[in-house]
Write an enzyme that holds these catalytic residues in place. Sequence first.
Site, short mmCIF file in Angstrom:
data_model
loop_
_atom_site.label_atom_id
_atom_site.label_comp_id
_atom_site.label_asym_id
_atom_site.label_seq_id
_atom_site.Cartn_x
_atom_site.Cartn_y
_atom_site.Cartn_z
N CYS A 227 14.03 10.44 7.15
CA CYS A 227 13.63 10.29 8.75
C CYS A 227 14.80 10.30 9.21
O CYS A 227 14.48 10.43 10.11
CB CYS A 227 12.68 8.99 8.27
N GLU B 214 9.43 0.17 11.01
CA GLU B 214 10.06 2.15 10.71
C GLU B 214 9.85 3.60 11.01
O GLU B 214 8.96 3.40 9.95
CB GLU B 214 11.08 2.28 9.42
N LYS C 86 0.79 -1.17 0.10
CA LYS C 86 -0.54 -0.17 0.05
C LYS C 86 0.78 1.71 0.36
O LYS C 86 1.98 1.34 1.06
CB LYS C 86 -0.91 -0.65 0.96
N GLU D 106 9.45 15.67 15.82
CA GLU D 106 9.79 15.81 14.10
C GLU D 106 9.37 17.05 13.42
O GLU D 106 8.55 16.97 13.10
CB GLU D 106 10.09 13.96 13.59
P1 NAD Z 1 2.17 8.23 8.18
O1 NAD Z 1 2.29 7.12 9.04
O2 NAD Z 1 1.25 9.31 7.87
O3 NAD Z 1 1.81 7.37 5.92
C1 NAD Z 1 2.65 6.47 6.08
C2 NAD Z 1 1.82 5.14 5.80
O4 NAD Z 1 1.31 4.65 6.78
C3 NAD Z 1 0.66 5.61 4.19
O5 NAD Z 1 1.38 4.71 3.63
C4 NAD Z 1 -0.36 5.87 5.09
O6 NAD Z 1 -1.47 5.83 4.01
C5 NAD Z 1 -0.21 4.54 6.20
N1 NAD Z 1 -0.85 4.76 7.41
C6 NAD Z 1 -1.10 5.91 7.51
N2 NAD Z 1 -1.49 5.83 9.49
C7 NAD Z 1 -2.14 4.65 9.13
C8 NAD Z 1 -2.39 3.16 10.42
N3 NAD Z 1 -3.37 3.98 11.22
N4 NAD Z 1 -3.04 2.11 9.69
C9 NAD Z 1 -2.04 1.61 8.42
N5 NAD Z 1 -2.01 2.50 7.41
C10 NAD Z 1 -1.21 3.50 7.86
O7 NAD Z 1 3.30 8.84 7.53
P2 NAD Z 1 3.97 10.02 6.34
O8 NAD Z 1 3.70 11.67 6.05
O9 NAD Z 1 3.54 9.41 4.90
O10 NAD Z 1 5.84 9.57 6.79
C11 NAD Z 1 6.18 10.72 7.17
C12 NAD Z 1 6.61 9.60 8.52
O11 NAD Z 1 7.30 9.32 8.00
C13 NAD Z 1 7.92 10.65 9.33
O12 NAD Z 1 7.46 10.28 10.71
C14 NAD Z 1 9.31 9.76 9.02
O13 NAD Z 1 10.82 10.21 9.98
C15 NAD Z 1 8.99 8.53 8.77
N6 NAD Z 1 9.74 7.33 7.99
C16 NAD Z 1 10.90 6.68 8.98
C17 NAD Z 1 11.64 6.23 8.23
C18 NAD Z 1 12.62 5.23 8.71
O14 NAD Z 1 13.25 4.27 8.23
N7 NAD Z 1 12.54 4.99 9.96
C19 NAD Z 1 11.37 6.23 6.25
C20 NAD Z 1 10.92 7.30 5.86
C21 NAD Z 1 9.94 7.93 6.66
#
Ligand code: NAD
Length: 486
Positions: free
Chosen positions: A292, A258, A184, A391
Amino acid sequence: MTTNTFDPVRTSLFIGGKWRNPSTTATIPVISPLTEQQIGSVPEASTVDVDDAVTAASDAFRSSQWRALSNADRAGCLRRFADALEARAEERSAAVTRENGMPIELARFAEGAAPVQLLRYYADLTEATSSEERRTSQPMPGTTLVRREPIGVVAAIAPWNFPAILSMFKIAPALAAGCTVVLKPSPETTLDSYILAEAAVEAGLPPGVLNIVNGGTDIGQYLVAHPGIDKVAFTGSTAAGRHIGRVCGEMIRPVTLELGGKSAAIVLDDADIDRTVTGLATASLLNAGQTCYMSTRILVPENKYSTYLEAITAMASGLPIGDPLDPNTFVGPLVSDRQRRRVLSLIDQGRAEGGTITTGGGRPDGIDQGFFVSPTVFGDVDNASTIAREEVFGPVVTVLTYDSVDDAIALANDSAYGLGGTVWTSDDERGLDVARRVDTGSFGVNTFNLDWGSPFGGVKASGIGRELGPEGLAAYQRTKSIFLTS
Ligand code: NAD
């Protein structure tokens, strides 16, 4: 390959190896972060489509076409997939740049070349690794056969910041292990995964081994809790990770999380200023800070504060900003209006809590369209303030001071997160000593480069589990011990 094959309007979903009509007419708009205009759309999957994708992945997992393959045959499959993706690398990089504003030179590496490298890395690893190992039994006579078996159907949930490579962090080891995947993508970055699916078809990946469902939080939640899923691999925010972790805990379902970060750059007193500040551009502001592991809390010796503040301000204000398809651009627009507003609100909070902005703080001069935020540097910040703890996920760094190396390490560790971090020094041994004492999942000495062969992940609120390396493969396997008398 040229970029003119970009097809921003898609009408089908990739499920069970076929392009099929979605079960509803709902769509997700594709918005250009550069023009703020809609440039395309994709169908939004419904729960019916997710059910079908999970069934297809489950059937594929049990089918002899996939399950009965030897490690060498599966490695061959991964290599064909890598070749097909390589042929589309330029097209895919440009698609990501158009979707999320990533500078094209970065996209060419991270979103074009890197997924191909990762597939080849896991093809080699799985071919070189036996799935069975004999151990001497203790205390009884005999032996034990330890088997590494694929976990099953994987729900892979990716964010928008590095959509292609972060999806591949999951897909490559999952397929190498013999699992099947329902991916997804984030609703902001769906188009590039159509190219991924087309490459899977070109490579002859068996039907159902990879399925893709577009959707937002609701569809993500439905997929994570689906009874047909055997493991969840998630990259995204800590807030969503907490929710997913709770659901998986309730279901006793393996999960890799992650999550976010607020990493520190510790600049030691022997660091070369020019080299350090040049390195910080990439270590702290890559992809407009939407990465991240960025070292966004820059800790400098108290007596060098003004020198560093000035040098970091000059570096940040001099970064080329503009059209992300221009190869000279280092800072493109943020992914969305929502993200831009979030970043600006944290900047306002930083100002309100007494921080001083030495450059940036809003829209760049002369650019009146697009979700841009100028690289922003904060001085006069306390490590307890919001801008130093939350963050930001935008082009914002804070410069803080320390009075001893112990103090610097304590400040670096004084964070809810524990993802990355860097130390800058002319003495690698001093750097290593600091690296060993910071509580994070990864750390860089005068650099920060991910290594496909070494584990990546976080501690504390930055996550659970590891991706990449043999550890990343093990995350998609479960062991079975078979006790034998001889
Ligand atoms: P997000 O959590 O809003 O969404 C990430 C993904 O999860 C999207 O596909 C979203 O549709 C889905 N999603 C959101 N809530 C969900 C739930 N409750 N159940 C299932 N799926 C859900 O994050 P974002 O805004 O897309 O990305 C930014 C964040 O990702 C930042 O906090 C960043 O640090 C983190 N990130 C972490 C890493 C790592 O490797 N640690 C790498 C890249 C980004």
